[in-house]
Design a protein around this motif. Sequence first.
Motif, PDB file in Angstrom:
ATOM      1  N   SER A  99       0.835  -1.209   0.000  1.00 25.81           N
ATOM      2  CA  SER A  99       0.000   0.000   0.000  1.00 25.81           C
ATOM      3  C   SER A  99       0.862   1.249   0.000  1.00 25.81           C
ATOM      4  CB  SER A  99      -0.891   0.018   1.242  1.00 25.81           C
ATOM      5  OG  SER A  99      -1.659  -1.151   1.344  1.00 25.81           O
ATOM      6  N   VAL A 100       0.226   2.350  -0.349  1.00 27.60           N
ATOM      7  CA  VAL A 100       0.854   3.663  -0.289  1.00 27.60           C
ATOM      8  C   VAL A 100      -0.012   4.544   0.599  1.00 27.60           C
ATOM      9  CG1 VAL A 100       1.512   5.715  -1.611  1.00 27.60           C
ATOM     10  CG2 VAL A 100       1.874   3.442  -2.586  1.00 27.60           C
ATOM     11  N   GLN A 101       0.626   5.252   1.532  1.00 27.34           N
ATOM     12  CA  GLN A 101      -0.069   6.207   2.383  1.00 27.34           C
ATOM     13  C   GLN A 101       0.474   7.595   2.076  1.00 27.34           C
ATOM     14  OE1 GLN A 101      -0.256   5.124   6.514  1.00 27.34           O
ATOM     15  NE2 GLN A 101      -1.123   7.085   7.134  1.00 27.34           N
ATOM     16  N   TYR A 102      -0.437   8.556   1.850  1.00 27.57           N
ATOM     17  CA  TYR A 102      -0.054   9.913   1.460  1.00 27.57           C
ATOM     18  C   TYR A 102      -0.742  10.923   2.374  1.00 27.57           C
ATOM     19  CZ  TYR A 102       0.143  14.231  -1.224  1.00 27.57           C
ATOM     20  OH  TYR A 102       0.336  15.535  -1.600  1.00 27.57           O
ATOM     21  N   TRP A 103       0.057  11.809   2.997  1.00 21.35           N
ATOM     22  CA  TRP A 103      -0.467  12.890   3.829  1.00 21.35           C
ATOM     23  C   TRP A 103      -0.670  14.114   2.935  1.00 21.35           C
ATOM     24  CZ3 TRP A 103       2.472   9.063   5.622  1.00 21.35           C
ATOM     25  CH2 TRP A 103       2.144   8.500   6.850  1.00 21.35           C
ATOM     26  N   PHE A 104      -1.926  14.460   2.662  1.00 18.83           N
ATOM     27  CA  PHE A 104      -2.200  15.617   1.814  1.00 18.83           C
ATOM     28  C   PHE A 104      -2.320  16.902   2.622  1.00 18.83           C
ATOM     29  CE2 PHE A 104      -6.215  13.480   2.629  1.00 18.83           C
ATOM     30  CZ  PHE A 104      -7.072  14.513   3.007  1.00 18.83           C
ATOM     31  N   LYS A 105      -2.419  16.812   3.925  1.00 21.75           N
ATOM     32  CA  LYS A 105      -2.315  17.907   4.886  1.00 21.75           C
ATOM     33  C   LYS A 105      -1.477  17.380   6.048  1.00 21.75           C
ATOM     34  CE  LYS A 105      -5.401  20.988   3.300  1.00 21.75           C
ATOM     35  NZ  LYS A 105      -5.163  22.358   3.032  1.00 21.75           N
ATOM     36  N   GLU A 106      -1.100  18.248   6.967  1.00 23.27           N
ATOM     37  CA  GLU A 106      -0.243  17.816   8.075  1.00 23.27           C
ATOM     38  C   GLU A 106      -0.854  16.639   8.860  1.00 23.27           C
ATOM     39  OE1 GLU A 106       2.696  17.197  10.709  1.00 23.27           O
ATOM     40  OE2 GLU A 106       2.841  18.403   8.897  1.00 23.27           O
ATOM     41  N   ARG A 107      -2.161  16.618   9.050  1.00 24.88           N
ATOM     42  CA  ARG A 107      -2.804  15.570   9.847  1.00 24.88           C
ATOM     43  C   ARG A 107      -3.700  14.633   9.037  1.00 24.88           C
ATOM     44  NH1 ARG A 107      -3.079  16.523  15.513  1.00 24.88           N
ATOM     45  NH2 ARG A 107      -1.914  18.375  16.065  1.00 24.88           N
ATOM     46  N   PHE A 108      -4.103  15.002   7.843  1.00 23.11           N
ATOM     47  CA  PHE A 108      -5.008  14.197   7.030  1.00 23.11           C
ATOM     48  C   PHE A 108      -4.236  13.341   6.032  1.00 23.11           C
ATOM     49  CE2 PHE A 108      -7.862  17.591   8.358  1.00 23.11           C
ATOM     50  CZ  PHE A 108      -9.007  16.891   8.671  1.00 23.11           C
ATOM     51  N   TRP A 109      -4.663  12.079   5.862  1.00 26.02           N
ATOM     52  CA  TRP A 109      -3.977  11.177   4.949  1.00 26.02           C
ATOM     53  C   TRP A 109      -4.965  10.245   4.258  1.00 26.02           C
ATOM     54  CZ3 TRP A 109      -4.943   6.223   6.333  1.00 26.02           C
ATOM     55  CH2 TRP A 109      -5.183   5.951   7.681  1.00 26.02           C
ATOM     56  N   VAL A 110      -4.507   9.656   3.151  1.00 27.90           N
ATOM     57  CA  VAL A 110      -5.242   8.613   2.445  1.00 27.90           C
ATOM     58  C   VAL A 110      -4.306   7.419   2.249  1.00 27.90           C
ATOM     59  CG1 VAL A 110      -6.860  10.120   1.253  1.00 27.90           C
ATOM     60  CG2 VAL A 110      -4.692   9.569   0.182  1.00 27.90           C
ATOM     61  N   ILE A 144      -8.482  -5.567  -1.967  1.00 27.80           N
ATOM     62  CA  ILE A 144      -8.221  -4.141  -2.184  1.00 27.80           C
ATOM     63  C   ILE A 144      -8.554  -3.408  -0.892  1.00 27.80           C
ATOM     64  CG2 ILE A 144      -8.854  -2.093  -3.528  1.00 27.80           C
ATOM     65  CD1 ILE A 144      -9.732  -4.021  -5.769  1.00 27.80           C
ATOM     66  N   VAL A 145      -7.736  -2.417  -0.537  1.00 31.26           N
ATOM     67  CA  VAL A 145      -7.985  -1.622   0.659  1.00 31.26           C
ATOM     68  C   VAL A 145      -7.889  -0.137   0.320  1.00 31.26           C
ATOM     69  CG1 VAL A 145      -5.570  -1.673   1.439  1.00 31.26           C
ATOM     70  CG2 VAL A 145      -7.389  -1.257   3.103  1.00 31.26           C
ATOM     71  N   GLY A 146      -8.733   0.651   0.966  1.00 34.42           N
ATOM     72  CA  GLY A 146      -8.678   2.101   0.884  1.00 34.42           C
ATOM     73  C   GLY A 146      -9.009   2.663   2.258  1.00 34.42           C
ATOM     74  N   ALA A 147      -8.378   3.766   2.626  1.00 34.49           N
ATOM     75  CA  ALA A 147      -8.643   4.365   3.937  1.00 34.49           C
ATOM     76  C   ALA A 147      -8.376   5.863   3.871  1.00 34.49           C
ATOM     77  CB  ALA A 147      -7.778   3.719   5.015  1.00 34.49           C
ATOM     78  N   ILE A 148      -9.033   6.571   4.767  1.00 33.09           N
ATOM     79  CA  ILE A 148      -8.756   7.985   4.984  1.00 33.09           C
ATOM     80  C   ILE A 148      -8.656   8.167   6.493  1.00 33.09           C
ATOM     81  CG2 ILE A 148     -11.194   8.657   4.958  1.00 33.09           C
ATOM     82  CD1 ILE A 148     -10.173  11.286   3.565  1.00 33.09           C
ATOM     83  N   GLY A 149      -7.704   8.995   6.929  1.00 32.05           N
ATOM     84  CA  GLY A 149      -7.499   9.128   8.361  1.00 32.05           C
ATOM     85  C   GLY A 149      -7.104  10.524   8.785  1.00 32.05           C
ATOM     86  N   ALA A 164     -11.192   5.742   8.700  1.00 29.25           N
ATOM     87  CA  ALA A 164     -12.296   5.028   8.078  1.00 29.25           C
ATOM     88  C   ALA A 164     -11.664   4.191   6.980  1.00 29.25           C
ATOM     89  CB  ALA A 164     -13.313   6.002   7.510  1.00 29.25           C
ATOM     90  N   ARG A 165     -11.883   2.890   7.026  1.00 26.96           N
ATOM     91  CA  ARG A 165     -11.243   1.971   6.085  1.00 26.96           C
ATOM     92  C   ARG A 165     -12.315   1.142   5.389  1.00 26.96           C
ATOM     93  NH1 ARG A 165      -8.372  -2.643   9.096  1.00 26.96           N
ATOM     94  NH2 ARG A 165     -10.426  -3.573   8.978  1.00 26.96           N
TER      95      ARG A 165
END
Length: 192
Positions: A99-110, A144-149, A164-165
């Motif tokens: 998987s790849v995890q990407y922080w699009f803001k300092e605290r928010f990620w996908v 397949i997995v997707g999440a936002i945190g 939320a996954r």
Amino acid sequence: MKKTIITVLLSSLSVLSYAQNEQMVTRKGFVFGMSIGISNSIQSFPNKSQNDIDFGLGVKLGYMINLNIAILLTTNVSGYEYSGIGRTRKRDFGILAPSVQYWFKERFWVLGGIGLGADAPVFFDIKNPDTNKEETEYHLGLGIVGAIGYDIYQGKKFTIDLKARITYRNVNITEGKTNGVSPSLLIGINFY
């Protein structure tokens, strides 16, 4: 009772996130994280459809390639009650995926990944594996997995997050092809 516990937990964590100082997490090097929560497994079996609310678990291990991107190996587990062949027992609706995890803001990620879907035994509910092979049988396929945190607390070397996954898996079990999705709400701790 479950709603009360979840409400108290979320309220406590919200207060904790507002009370922290401005110390920023240093995301670099190896990453290890664990999460626990609640999941809803919605599955289509050859002879029926099933919807179970049960435990949700997650583990991730990987490496930060820069401040905002991590390459991970994730495993996600959602428990459900299996009532097909043999006795009614707990099984694991899960995946193992790069998987790849990407922080699009300092605290928010996908997070997103694709890999191996599994229908597997839950270790604490195996009985008589010598006389019933279904107790320990693994079924594999696509996952397949997707999440936002959101990182609700950031220490210097760790974070606590809410996520939320959703996982999808498609596997062949003894009765035939089964597929399904499992949305989950989890709280996790991650070390950098």
